[in-house]
Design an enzyme around this catalytic site. Structure first.
Site, short mmCIF file in Angstrom:
data_model
loop_
_atom_site.label_atom_id
_atom_site.label_comp_id
_atom_site.label_asym_id
_atom_site.label_seq_id
_atom_site.Cartn_x
_atom_site.Cartn_y
_atom_site.Cartn_z
N LYS A 1 33.60 41.41 40.85
CA LYS A 1 33.33 41.95 39.69
C LYS A 1 32.66 43.23 39.70
O LYS A 1 31.54 43.30 40.23
CB LYS A 1 32.43 40.91 38.72
N ARG B 1 30.32 44.24 25.46
CA ARG B 1 28.84 44.30 25.17
C ARG B 1 28.37 44.62 23.60
O ARG B 1 27.62 44.01 23.14
CB ARG B 1 28.06 45.15 26.18
N LYS C 1 24.10 47.45 35.88
CA LYS C 1 24.05 46.43 36.60
C LYS C 1 24.42 46.46 38.36
O LYS C 1 24.94 45.69 38.96
CB LYS C 1 25.05 45.35 36.00
N GLU D 1 33.46 39.26 49.40
CA GLU D 1 32.77 38.39 48.15
C GLU D 1 33.94 37.09 48.20
O GLU D 1 33.40 35.90 48.03
CB GLU D 1 32.96 39.25 47.01
N LYS E 1 37.85 41.94 38.52
CA LYS E 1 37.30 42.37 37.10
C LYS E 1 36.99 43.80 37.11
O LYS E 1 36.00 43.77 38.16
CB LYS E 1 36.68 41.53 36.44
N SER F 1 37.67 44.59 28.40
CA SER F 1 37.49 45.13 26.69
C SER F 1 37.52 46.75 26.88
O SER F 1 38.49 47.20 25.90
CB SER F 1 36.12 44.99 26.00
N TYR G 1 42.86 40.28 25.98
CA TYR G 1 42.48 40.43 24.43
C TYR G 1 43.79 40.46 23.71
O TYR G 1 43.98 40.27 22.64
CB TYR G 1 41.45 41.34 24.24
C1 PBG Z 1 28.87 39.06 31.04
C2 PBG Z 1 30.53 39.20 31.18
C3 PBG Z 1 30.83 40.69 30.98
C4 PBG Z 1 32.11 40.45 30.69
C5 PBG Z 1 32.59 39.35 30.76
N1 PBG Z 1 31.52 38.59 31.04
C6 PBG Z 1 30.05 42.00 30.89
C7 PBG Z 1 29.15 42.46 31.97
O1 PBG Z 1 29.08 42.00 33.06
O2 PBG Z 1 28.36 43.35 31.56
C8 PBG Z 1 33.06 41.84 30.50
C9 PBG Z 1 34.10 41.44 29.85
C10 PBG Z 1 35.03 42.77 29.24
O3 PBG Z 1 34.48 43.99 29.20
O4 PBG Z 1 36.10 42.50 28.54
N2 PBG Z 1 28.71 38.46 32.73
#
Ligand code: PBG
Length: 329
Positions: free
Chosen positions: A202, A212, A225, A241, A256, A282, A320
């Site tokens: 990730k 968010r 993050k 990982e 991701k 997203s 989505y």
């Molecule tokens: C939370 C999480 C996130 C997403 C999925 N689970 C956001 C983040 O890590 O800030 C992102 C999914 C998306 O953008 O569609 N841990």
């Protein structure tokens, strides 16, 4: 041997001439079996609240949830992913609400399990960000997210979600060592068949913005993050990982975001031969939707994009667009 002859004896266009022939030689295919549908849920009654930054996406109250899930089942979608929007008054610095057995996501799991049993899989994130007042995925102290202290809470959260009926736990927090500890706790507590889909790779990505917004963490997030999510300059690190998470007991792994990381999907698949899930996040959704009416055909561009995940080696895709695509297929 890739080349078996040459022009004019060999014409690659020959096999592209007819649709039946193109179908016959197609190397990759997308089906509803590949789709995971994310659903945003919110407290309240009889509400369907639009997510501003994601046209066509809504947050649903639980009384509206069953009809969405019914729709997904009827279309043949194998799994949903539930994401809660937590009320601000329930958030604190430790993410205490994550351990409330009656929190929104646990109630949603119970409801869907009760109504639909095993007709569709339920996936839930394991992470604290929906519940923390600072928007981080773990306990935040003196400018950093604490790894080992966070894992202790994640284990409890995992057990709660498993007992609420979640089939697939998806740790999305990027703490070190959490897969092994969660696996052990699940086995010890009678959940040996609950799967772990690790967000192993990730990236600290700017593509998460609209999500968010959808779960209400956008304006809360302190800093970024980058001390736990991955640096997007790296790919060897992604393999490390994944190797660790497999060793710790992950059943499947997520890469991701999706589209900017096709190279990573391919490398992970080739090296580990484990089920790989691409998360079309997203920001990717928003970019494609924003391009409608500018001469780009939404339906076709979505299919073309999802096929790139299949080509690169993904087994499934969190998208989505899942409902729309399932209908089109
Ligand atoms: C939370 C999480 C996130 C997403 C999925 N689970 C956001 C983040 O890590 O800030 C992102 C999914 C998306 O953008 O569609 N841990």
């Amino acid at each position: 041997m890739i080349i078996t002859g040459k022009y004019p004896q060999l014409r690659l266009r020959r096999s592209r001439q007819n649709k039946w022939s193109r179908r016959l030689i197609s190397e990759n295919n997308l089906s509803v079996d590949d789709l995971i549908l994310p659903i945003f849920i919110v407290e309240g009654k009889n509400k369907k609240i639009p997510v501003k930054s994601m046209p066509g996406i809504f947050r649903y109250t639980l009384d509206k949830l069953n009809s969405i899930v019914r729709n997904a089942i009827d279309l043949g979608i194998p799994m949903i992913a539930l994401f809660p929007y937590t009320q601000k008054k329930l958030k604190d610095s430790l993410g205490t609400e994550s351990l409330n057995p009656n929190n929104l996501v646990c109630r949603a799991c119970k409801q869907v399990k009760k109504k639909f049993e095993n007709k569709i899989g339920i996936m839930c994130d394991v992470a604290l960000d929906p519940y923390t007042s600072h928007g981080h995925d773990g306990i935040y102290a003196s400018g950093d997210v604490l790894n080992d202290e966070t894992i202790k809470i994640l284990v409890e959260q995992s057990l709660l979600q498993a007992s609420a009926g979640c089939d697939v736990l998806a740790p999305s927090d990027m703490m070190d060592g959490r897969i092994g500890v969660i696996r052990k706790a699940l086995d010890k507590n009678g959940f040996k068949n609950v799967q772990i889909l690790s967000y192993a790779v990730k990236y600290a990505s700017s593509y998460y913005g609209p999500f968010r917004d959808a779960v209400g963490t956008k304006n809360l997030l302190k800093g970024n993050k980058k001390t736990y999510q991955m640096d997007f300059r790296n790919s060897n690190e992604a393999l490390r990982e994944v190797a660790l998470d497999i060793k710790e007991g992950a059943d499947m792994v997520i890469v991701k975001p999706g589209l900017p990381y096709l190279d990573i999907i391919e490398k992970v698949k080739n090296k580990f031969k484990i089920p790989v899930v691409a998360y079309q996040v997203s920001g990717e959704y928003s970019m494609i939707t924003n391009s409608i009416n500018k001469g780009i055909l939404n339906r076709d561009v979505v299919l073309e994009t999802l096929m790139s995940f299949k080509r690169s080696g993904a087994n499934a895709i969190i998208t989505y667009f899942a409902l729309q695509v399932a209908k089109d297929l």
